[in-house]
Design a protein around this motif. Structure first.
Motif, PDB file in Angstrom:
ATOM      1  N   ASN A 500       0.612  -1.361   0.214  1.00 50.82           N
ATOM      2  CA  ASN A 500       0.016  -0.055   0.143  1.00 50.82           C
ATOM      3  C   ASN A 500       0.738   1.096  -0.030  1.00 50.82           C
ATOM      4  O   ASN A 500       0.259   2.563  -0.036  1.00 50.82           O
ATOM      5  CB  ASN A 500      -0.855   0.083   1.174  1.00 50.82           C
ATOM      6  N   THR A 501       2.019   1.079   0.032  1.00 50.55           N
ATOM      7  CA  THR A 501       2.926   2.313   0.104  1.00 50.55           C
ATOM      8  C   THR A 501       4.252   2.100  -0.785  1.00 50.55           C
ATOM      9  O   THR A 501       4.509   1.216  -1.371  1.00 50.55           O
ATOM     10  CB  THR A 501       3.504   2.498   1.493  1.00 50.55           C
ATOM     11  N   THR A 502       4.935   3.217  -1.049  1.00 51.73           N
ATOM     12  CA  THR A 502       5.917   3.230  -1.714  1.00 51.73           C
ATOM     13  C   THR A 502       7.467   3.129  -0.993  1.00 51.73           C
ATOM     14  O   THR A 502       8.595   3.760  -1.382  1.00 51.73           O
ATOM     15  CB  THR A 502       6.327   4.259  -2.984  1.00 51.73           C
ATOM     16  N   ARG A 503       7.236   2.877   0.404  1.00 54.23           N
ATOM     17  CA  ARG A 503       8.230   3.049   1.241  1.00 54.23           C
ATOM     18  C   ARG A 503       9.407   2.072   0.663  1.00 54.23           C
ATOM     19  O   ARG A 503       9.133   0.987   0.376  1.00 54.23           O
ATOM     20  CB  ARG A 503       7.860   2.731   2.844  1.00 54.23           C
ATOM     21  N   LYS A 504      10.634   2.421   1.425  1.00 52.55           N
ATOM     22  CA  LYS A 504      11.797   1.483   0.676  1.00 52.55           C
ATOM     23  C   LYS A 504      12.584   0.843   2.094  1.00 52.55           C
ATOM     24  O   LYS A 504      12.669   1.677   3.022  1.00 52.55           O
ATOM     25  CB  LYS A 504      12.435   2.228  -0.427  1.00 52.55           C
ATOM     26  N   ILE A 505      13.241  -0.307   1.564  1.00 49.94           N
ATOM     27  CA  ILE A 505      14.169  -0.820   2.575  1.00 49.94           C
ATOM     28  C   ILE A 505      15.514  -0.386   2.452  1.00 49.94           C
ATOM     29  O   ILE A 505      15.858  -0.526   1.169  1.00 49.94           O
ATOM     30  CB  ILE A 505      13.953  -2.272   2.481  1.00 49.94           C
ATOM     31  N   ASP A 506      16.201   0.214   3.347  1.00 46.36           N
ATOM     32  CA  ASP A 506      17.471   0.537   3.231  1.00 46.36           C
ATOM     33  C   ASP A 506      18.198   0.385   4.730  1.00 46.36           C
ATOM     34  O   ASP A 506      17.897   1.283   5.664  1.00 46.36           O
ATOM     35  CB  ASP A 506      17.576   1.834   2.978  1.00 46.36           C
ATOM     36  N   TYR A 507      19.073  -0.632   4.840  1.00 51.52           N
ATOM     37  CA  TYR A 507      19.873  -0.899   5.820  1.00 51.52           C
ATOM     38  C   TYR A 507      21.271  -0.771   5.820  1.00 51.52           C
ATOM     39  O   TYR A 507      21.837  -0.752   4.670  1.00 51.52           O
ATOM     40  CB  TYR A 507      19.438  -2.216   6.423  1.00 51.52           C
ATOM     41  N   ALA A 508      22.055  -0.287   6.771  1.00 48.85           N
ATOM     42  CA  ALA A 508      23.354  -0.307   6.688  1.00 48.85           C
ATOM     43  C   ALA A 508      24.387  -0.768   7.756  1.00 48.85           C
ATOM     44  O   ALA A 508      23.705  -0.696   8.867  1.00 48.85           O
ATOM     45  CB  ALA A 508      24.046   1.249   6.383  1.00 48.85           C
ATOM     46  N   ASP A 524      12.450   4.137   6.224  1.00 50.40           N
ATOM     47  CA  ASP A 524      11.193   4.272   7.259  1.00 50.40           C
ATOM     48  C   ASP A 524      10.353   2.737   6.998  1.00 50.40           C
ATOM     49  O   ASP A 524       9.203   2.686   6.959  1.00 50.40           O
ATOM     50  CB  ASP A 524      10.390   5.316   6.623  1.00 50.40           C
ATOM     51  N   PHE A 525      11.132   1.667   6.709  1.00 54.73           N
ATOM     52  CA  PHE A 525      10.432   0.302   6.549  1.00 54.73           C
ATOM     53  C   PHE A 525      11.574  -0.726   7.225  1.00 54.73           C
ATOM     54  O   PHE A 525      12.617  -0.896   6.754  1.00 54.73           O
ATOM     55  CB  PHE A 525      10.477   0.031   4.887  1.00 54.73           C
ATOM     56  N   ALA A 526      10.902  -0.987   8.407  1.00 57.55           N
ATOM     57  CA  ALA A 526      11.919  -1.914   9.256  1.00 57.55           C
ATOM     58  C   ALA A 526      11.649  -3.485   9.045  1.00 57.55           C
ATOM     59  O   ALA A 526      10.456  -3.899   8.197  1.00 57.55           O
ATOM     60  CB  ALA A 526      11.480  -1.847  10.637  1.00 57.55           C
ATOM     61  N   MET A 527      12.568  -4.173   8.871  1.00 56.84           N
ATOM     62  CA  MET A 527      12.753  -5.637   8.514  1.00 56.84           C
ATOM     63  C   MET A 527      13.542  -6.374   9.374  1.00 56.84           C
ATOM     64  O   MET A 527      14.351  -6.105   9.951  1.00 56.84           O
ATOM     65  CB  MET A 527      13.119  -5.955   7.178  1.00 56.84           C
ATOM     66  N   PRO A 528      13.165  -7.652   9.525  1.00 55.00           N
ATOM     67  CA  PRO A 528      14.216  -8.577  10.245  1.00 55.00           C
ATOM     68  C   PRO A 528      15.447  -8.640   9.754  1.00 55.00           C
ATOM     69  O   PRO A 528      15.504  -8.309   8.360  1.00 55.00           O
ATOM     70  CB  PRO A 528      13.238  -9.979  10.400  1.00 55.00           C
ATOM     71  N   LEU A 529      16.350  -9.314  10.266  1.00 58.07           N
ATOM     72  CA  LEU A 529      17.760  -9.008   9.531  1.00 58.07           C
ATOM     73  C   LEU A 529      18.571 -10.462   9.802  1.00 58.07           C
ATOM     74  O   LEU A 529      18.434 -11.054  10.896  1.00 58.07           O
ATOM     75  CB  LEU A 529      18.489  -8.128   9.975  1.00 58.07           C
ATOM     76  N   ASP A 530      19.125 -11.037   8.925  1.00 55.19           N
ATOM     77  CA  ASP A 530      20.007 -12.174   8.853  1.00 55.19           C
ATOM     78  C   ASP A 530      21.435 -11.365   8.788  1.00 55.19           C
ATOM     79  O   ASP A 530      21.745 -10.750   7.579  1.00 55.19           O
ATOM     80  CB  ASP A 530      20.158 -13.155   7.776  1.00 55.19           C
ATOM     81  N   TRP A 575      10.570  -1.076  15.242  1.00 53.32           N
ATOM     82  CA  TRP A 575      10.570  -0.328  14.290  1.00 53.32           C
ATOM     83  C   TRP A 575      10.621   1.167  14.733  1.00 53.32           C
ATOM     84  O   TRP A 575      11.262   2.126  13.554  1.00 53.32           O
ATOM     85  CB  TRP A 575       9.275  -0.551  13.414  1.00 53.32           C
ATOM     86  N   THR A 576      10.471   1.434  15.820  1.00 55.13           N
ATOM     87  CA  THR A 576      10.465   2.879  16.004  1.00 55.13           C
ATOM     88  C   THR A 576      11.992   3.324  16.607  1.00 55.13           C
ATOM     89  O   THR A 576      12.225   4.358  16.892  1.00 55.13           O
ATOM     90  CB  THR A 576       9.883   3.061  17.643  1.00 55.13           C
ATOM     91  N   LYS A 577      12.937   2.263  16.380  1.00 52.38           N
ATOM     92  CA  LYS A 577      14.292   2.576  16.938  1.00 52.38           C
ATOM     93  C   LYS A 577      15.249   2.558  15.532  1.00 52.38           C
ATOM     94  O   LYS A 577      15.426   1.241  15.017  1.00 52.38           O
ATOM     95  CB  LYS A 577      14.907   1.629  17.807  1.00 52.38           C
ATOM     96  N   PRO A 578      16.125   3.535  15.133  1.00 52.03           N
ATOM     97  CA  PRO A 578      16.968   3.513  14.030  1.00 52.03           C
ATOM     98  C   PRO A 578      18.121   2.703  14.255  1.00 52.03           C
ATOM     99  O   PRO A 578      18.614   2.501  13.035  1.00 52.03           O
ATOM    100  CB  PRO A 578      17.309   5.017  13.848  1.00 52.03           C
ATOM    101  N   THR A 579      18.514   2.603  15.300  1.00 53.44           N
ATOM    102  CA  THR A 579      19.766   1.796  15.328  1.00 53.44           C
ATOM    103  C   THR A 579      19.662   0.332  15.951  1.00 53.44           C
ATOM    104  O   THR A 579      18.703   0.456  17.134  1.00 53.44           O
ATOM    105  CB  THR A 579      21.070   2.396  15.783  1.00 53.44           C
ATOM    106  N   TYR A 580      20.743  -0.578  15.832  1.00 51.71           N
ATOM    107  CA  TYR A 580      20.574  -1.848  16.731  1.00 51.71           C
ATOM    108  C   TYR A 580      22.004  -2.173  17.084  1.00 51.71           C
ATOM    109  O   TYR A 580      22.982  -2.405  16.148  1.00 51.71           O
ATOM    110  CB  TYR A 580      19.623  -2.579  15.964  1.00 51.71           C
ATOM    111  N   SER A 581      22.474  -2.547  18.223  1.00 50.93           N
ATOM    112  CA  SER A 581      23.781  -2.887  18.593  1.00 50.93           C
ATOM    113  C   SER A 581      23.631  -4.328  19.263  1.00 50.93           C
ATOM    114  O   SER A 581      22.755  -4.440  19.943  1.00 50.93           O
ATOM    115  CB  SER A 581      24.514  -1.765  19.349  1.00 50.93           C
ATOM    116  N   PHE A 582      24.859  -5.093  18.842  1.00 51.46           N
ATOM    117  CA  PHE A 582      24.795  -6.143  19.644  1.00 51.46           C
ATOM    118  C   PHE A 582      26.369  -6.441  19.438  1.00 51.46           C
ATOM    119  O   PHE A 582      27.189  -6.032  18.987  1.00 51.46           O
ATOM    120  CB  PHE A 582      23.945  -7.302  18.763  1.00 51.46           C
TER     121      PHE A 582
END
Length: 612
Positions: A500-508, A524-530, A575-582
């Motif tokens: 329903n949107t044209t939001r795009k996925i972009d991680y770094a 602005d599109f959150a996804m699970p990550l491997d 999805w509300t958090k822009p960064t993730y550290s581990f």
């Protein structure tokens, strides 16, 4: 009848209308006109009374001044098959080919008589829609019989249907009969024909065609009298009437469109798949190379039906016919019309695509006018898988076997022309946006779903969906619910944002410091990550970060790239958090986001980082 939602797995109160066509067609091949007679039994299972019904008269679109004609003038990038450039190469000016049709070249379907249960009915024609005022309403749970006679003219070949195609096929008979409009929970589907695709109720077809004895026909369903017509049996004794016409009789069960093509130059070839599907090719052997391509393609087609049946559910009809005709490739009930003067790979590719439509769209009756990506995208997904497994045969299947659709989607996403793929098919501002959303982004939708729920769960979802929804008219939400049931993962966020949107996925990969890794969501599109980490000692570890909205986790997947690699599931990401550290287990040397390349990340250059 009203089907039980609990017993069969459909929505509670699911229903669909019934149709049964009996048609008799008399063709004048010299004038490209024909007379039609039809009896249609229509069953109303909607839970309400109907005072009107509607039919589609698609041939009426091929007239100057039609909506299809006007659309070709107004759209920014008109279909080149339907236009001609009357300007220059540098400054093109496109003219609709429909606009120049003469009265002898146009298409039309003119209703002569129409009776409902033997009583004459009032009707009116508005463009490509026939509106019928019923003498008496059709009550819920009852059946009504329509008797119709009409005269039609086959238009010059412009889009799908027509006469004298560019490859020399005399008659491409698609969208050729008054077709009952689809009625469902959303109401009547009364889309004017402006060049896109279709939806219709499932039903039975009994079609008799009278045409000059020299013509060969390829069409939907099962030919009932192959010994009496040209092309299908060596020792056929062609029966003719006083006008020197042969009679062709076809029957088909539980399909929602019937197509055929005819030409005196056609030849017929056939084979049977291991699963028992009788496959026909009907084509013009223009030269030895083309004839050889068709013969080889027939064998590949047989393999396709076995492959697709194993992965997406058994093909349920006894035959499938691949007919040369039309202007490219278009699917119909148990048949397709395709252009045939192609190299072998192109011919196999288009056959695989149109045959894949036997699942998405024909077996499931998907509404192509509303959910075009569910139709074309999933079909493209099946096609790409089949090309790798059957035609390419170049060793191991890549982790993402549909990279070409991904590349098409990336071009669309970065073009500035993307529109939500939930848009009605006819309403895209450009053909470019439509085709890339429907075919490419729709295919990405399927493969990326496997990235979210797991490859094995995706395969189980397709088979469970087949079990629950074959011969019905599911929506994308029905597919989503099956995927959720199979995987135990909530998918509302994914289906909503990607469709329903044209939001795009972009991680770094933001930062690597010793054992510490920081990942950034730049979009602005959150996804699970491997995330695959290689340590300085050469060992590897796969870190999986679920998304909080999933309310579940993807199981481990069996890819060669992960063989012997420890898998660690981390705490879910908001999805509300822009960064993730581990914190990794050892000193880090390299990091990859999504090594299987299934995440539709529009800028993947920052998804791989080496510690210097």
């Amino acid at each position: 009848m009203v089907l039980s939602g609990i017993a069969l797995g459909q929505r509670k109160g699911y229903w669909q209308q019934d149709v049964k066509y009996t048609m008799d067609i008399d063709v004048d091949e010299k004038s490209y006109q024909y007379d039609g007679k039809m009896t249609l039994e229509y069953g109303n299972n909607s839970g309400r009374s109907l005072s009107k019904v509607y039919f589609h008269l698609y041939f009426n679109a091929f007239q100057p001044g039609s909506m299809m004609d006007n659309r070709l003038i107004s759209i920014a990038d008109p279909d080149s098959r339907m236009t001609k450039n009357i300007g220059t190469k540098e400054k093109p000016v496109y003219q609709s080919r429909i606009s120049t049709l003469t009265p002898e070249q146009i298409g039309y379907q003119k209703i002569s008589t129409l009776k409902v249960n033997g009583v004459p009915a009032q009707f009116k024609v508005d463009g490509t829609i026939l509106e019928v005022e019923l003498p008496q309403p059709i009550a819920d749970g009852s059946k009504t019989t329509f008797e119709m006679e009409w005269k039609a003219q086959v238009p010059e070949q412009i889009r799908r249907s027509g006469r004298n195609s560019r490859e020399g096929v005399a008659l491409s008979m698609t969208q050729w009969y008054p077709k009952m409009a689809h009625f469902d929970d959303f109401g009547w589907h009364l889309d004017e024909y402006v060049g896109r695709e279709f939806v219709a109720p499932f039903g039975d077809f009994d079609v008799t065609i009278h045409i000059h004895k020299d013509y060969v026909i390829g069409g939907s369903g099962v030919l009932q009298n192959p010994s009496e017509v040209k092309g299908y049996m060596k020792n056929a004794k062609i029966k003719t009437n006083a006008q020197n016409k042969a009679t062709w009789h076809f029957k088909a069960h539980n399909i929602h469109d019937f197509a055929w093509a005819a030409d005196p130059k056609f030849v017929v070839d056939s084979t049977t798949s291991k699963g028992g599907v009788k496959i026909y090719t009907v084509f013009i052997p223009a030269n030895k190379e083309i004839e050889n391509n068709w013969k080889q393609a027939l064998g590949f087609a047989a393999e396709f039906f076995d492959f697709a049946s194993s992965r997406f559910g058994a093909y349920p009809w006894p035959t499938y016919t691949i007919v040369q005709g039309g202007d490219g490739g278009m699917e119909y009930g148990t048949a397709t019309l395709i252009t045939g003067n192609r190299n072998l790979k192109s011919l196999v590719n288009v056959i695989f695509h149109e045959a894949a439509h036997s699942w998405y769209q024909h077996l499931f009756g998907i509404n192509e006018t509303v959910d075009e990506w569910f139709d074309e995208g999933f079909t493209s997904y099946v096609e790409e898988l089949a090309m790798h497994h059957i035609f390419e045969r170049k060793g191991a299947i890549p982790t993402n076997p549909i990279m070409e659709p991904y590349r098409g989607y990336y071009r669309l996403a970065l073009s500035g022309k993307e529109e939500p793929m939930s848009l009605l098919a006819d309403y895209y501002n450009t053909n470019y946006a439509y085709s890339n959303a429907a075919y490419n982004k729709g295919a990405v939708m399927a493969e990326q779903l496997g990235y979210i729920i797991g490859k094995e769960n995706l395969e189980k979802t397709f088979l469970k969906f087949y079990e629950l929804w074959k011969f019905k008219h599911p929506t994308p939400n029905d597919f989503k619910r099956v995927a959720e049931d199979v995987s135990g993962i909530n998918l509302k966020w994914y289906f909503n944002l990607f469709i329903n949107t044209t939001r795009k996925i972009d991680y770094a990969i933001d930062t690597i410091a010793g054992k510490e890794i920081i990942i950034r969501n730049k979009s602005d599109f959150a996804m699970p990550l491997d995330i695959l980490v290689e340590y300085k000692d050469g060992s590897k570890e796969l870190f999986y970060i679920p998304l909080r909205e999933m309310r579940g986790e993807k199981p481990a997947e069996n890819y060669d790239i992960y063989a012997g690699v420890k898998r660690t599931v981390l705490e879910d990401w908001f999805w509300t958090k822009p960064t993730y550290s581990f914190t990794a287990s050892k000193e880090v040397a390299k990091v990859w986001i999504d090594p299987t390349l299934r995440l539709a990340d529009i800028e993947s250059s920052d998804n791989h980082k080496i510690v210097k």
